[in-house]
Design a protein around this motif. Structure first.
Motif, PDB file in Angstrom:
ATOM      1  N   ALA A  41       0.838  -1.113   0.046  1.00 19.84           N
ATOM      2  CA  ALA A  41       0.008   0.040  -0.117  1.00 19.84           C
ATOM      3  C   ALA A  41       0.804   1.228   0.084  1.00 19.84           C
ATOM      4  O   ALA A  41       0.477   2.283  -0.974  1.00 19.84           O
ATOM      5  CB  ALA A  41      -0.757   0.007   1.258  1.00 19.84           C
ATOM      6  N   ARG A  42       2.121   1.374   0.663  1.00 18.12           N
ATOM      7  CA  ARG A  42       2.795   2.426   0.764  1.00 18.12           C
ATOM      8  C   ARG A  42       3.284   2.662  -0.576  1.00 18.12           C
ATOM      9  O   ARG A  42       3.491   3.897  -0.939  1.00 18.12           O
ATOM     10  CB  ARG A  42       3.783   2.436   1.940  1.00 18.12           C
ATOM     11  CG  ARG A  42       4.776   3.222   2.308  1.00 18.12           C
ATOM     12  CD  ARG A  42       5.584   3.159   3.329  1.00 18.12           C
ATOM     13  NE  ARG A  42       6.677   2.341   2.570  1.00 18.12           N
ATOM     14  CZ  ARG A  42       7.675   1.828   3.207  1.00 18.12           C
ATOM     15  NH1 ARG A  42       7.931   2.199   4.426  1.00 18.12           N
ATOM     16  NH2 ARG A  42       8.476   1.083   2.747  1.00 18.12           N
ATOM     17  N   ARG A  47       3.893   5.522  -5.535  1.00 17.18           N
ATOM     18  CA  ARG A  47       3.932   5.408  -7.128  1.00 17.18           C
ATOM     19  C   ARG A  47       2.700   6.525  -7.504  1.00 17.18           C
ATOM     20  O   ARG A  47       2.920   7.319  -8.633  1.00 17.18           O
ATOM     21  CB  ARG A  47       3.774   4.132  -7.434  1.00 17.18           C
ATOM     22  CG  ARG A  47       3.383   4.109  -9.093  1.00 17.18           C
ATOM     23  CD  ARG A  47       3.522   2.764  -9.493  1.00 17.18           C
ATOM     24  NE  ARG A  47       4.762   2.005  -9.177  1.00 17.18           N
ATOM     25  CZ  ARG A  47       4.858   0.750  -9.117  1.00 17.18           C
ATOM     26  NH1 ARG A  47       3.818  -0.059  -9.474  1.00 17.18           N
ATOM     27  NH2 ARG A  47       6.020  -0.168  -8.992  1.00 17.18           N
ATOM     28  N   LEU A  48       1.600   6.474  -6.952  1.00 20.58           N
ATOM     29  CA  LEU A  48       0.300   7.349  -7.475  1.00 20.58           C
ATOM     30  C   LEU A  48       0.889   9.005  -6.975  1.00 20.58           C
ATOM     31  O   LEU A  48       0.440   9.837  -8.124  1.00 20.58           O
ATOM     32  CB  LEU A  48      -1.061   7.200  -6.738  1.00 20.58           C
ATOM     33  CG  LEU A  48      -1.507   6.067  -7.010  1.00 20.58           C
ATOM     34  CD1 LEU A  48      -2.541   5.538  -6.296  1.00 20.58           C
ATOM     35  CD2 LEU A  48      -1.878   6.023  -8.484  1.00 20.58           C
TER      36      LEU A  48
END
Length: 51
Positions: A41-42, A47-48
């Protein structure tokens, strides 16, 4: 060489899991799963944000 190292590490982990009790194995599995999900998730959030 990397594949051989990965196979040896997997064999050691599977052998260790075979000799532990079920509650210890399940607790360790849950902890590893939670860590991998948090890491994924991190990394996904990072990346987003970079785009």
């Amino acid at each position: 060489m990397i594949l051989l190292s990965a196979l040896v590490a997997m064999a050691v982990l599977i052998g260790t899991a075979a000799h532990t009790s079920l509650p210890v194995f399940l607790t360790a599995s849950a902890a590893i799963t939670a860590w991998l999900l948090a890491f994924g998730a991190r990394e996904g959030i990072t990346r987003l944000r970079r785009r």
